[in-house]
Design a protein around this motif. Structure first.
Motif, PDB file in Angstrom:
ATOM      1  N   THR A  72       0.846  -1.192   0.000  1.00 46.08           N
ATOM      2  CA  THR A  72       0.000   0.000   0.000  1.00 46.08           C
ATOM      3  C   THR A  72       0.884   1.246   0.000  1.00 46.08           C
ATOM      4  O   THR A  72       2.102   1.189  -0.107  1.00 46.08           O
ATOM      5  N   SER A  73       0.256   2.386   0.182  1.00 48.13           N
ATOM      6  CA  SER A  73       1.007   3.648   0.208  1.00 48.13           C
ATOM      7  C   SER A  73       1.785   3.815   1.519  1.00 48.13           C
ATOM      8  O   SER A  73       2.556   4.759   1.649  1.00 48.13           O
ATOM      9  N   ALA A  74       1.618   2.905   2.460  1.00 45.44           N
ATOM     10  CA  ALA A  74       2.364   2.960   3.711  1.00 45.44           C
ATOM     11  C   ALA A  74       3.740   2.305   3.587  1.00 45.44           C
ATOM     12  O   ALA A  74       4.510   2.307   4.537  1.00 45.44           O
ATOM     13  N   PRO A  76       6.636   3.166   2.094  1.00 44.58           N
ATOM     14  CA  PRO A  76       7.845   3.926   2.424  1.00 44.58           C
ATOM     15  C   PRO A  76       8.077   4.068   3.931  1.00 44.58           C
ATOM     16  O   PRO A  76       9.215   4.099   4.396  1.00 44.58           O
TER      17      PRO A  76
END
Length: 82
Positions: A72-74, A76
Motif C-alpha cells: 500500500t502507500s504505507a 515507504p
C-alpha cells in the motif's frame, strides 16, 4: 399381517433416525451460530492447553499485516523501520 407390522416398525425406526439426525444438525447449527472463529480457536487453546500457539499466531498475523502494508502507500514508512 407380519409384513404390515414389520413395515410399520421399519418406518418408525427410519422416522426416529431422521428425527435424531435433525436434532444433531440443529445442535451443530446452534453451536456454529453462537460462536465465531476467534472464540472457537480460544476454546480449542484452553481445552487442549495449547498456549504455545498464541505467539505463533500473533507473529503470523503481524507478518501478514506487514506484507499487506508493504503493498500500500504505507510502504515507504515501513521500509524506514528496517
Amino acid at each position: 399381517m407380519q409384513t404390515d407390522l414389520s413395515g410399520g416398525i421399519l418406518n418408525s425406526i427410519k422416522w426416529w433416525e431422521m428425527m435424531k439426525k435433525n436434532k444433531e444438525e440443529q445442535k451443530f447449527e446452534d453451536i456454529e451460530s453462537d460462536s465465531g472463529i476467534i472464540r472457537e480457536f480460544w476454546e480449542f487453546i484452553c481445552e487442549n492447553k495449547k498456549f504455545w500457539l498464541i505467539p505463533l499466531i500473533i507473529i503470523l498475523l503481524l507478518l501478514g499485516l506487514l506484507i499487506f502494508l508493504g503493498g500500500t502507500s504505507a510502504a515507504p514508512f515501513i521500509y524506514t523501520i528496517f
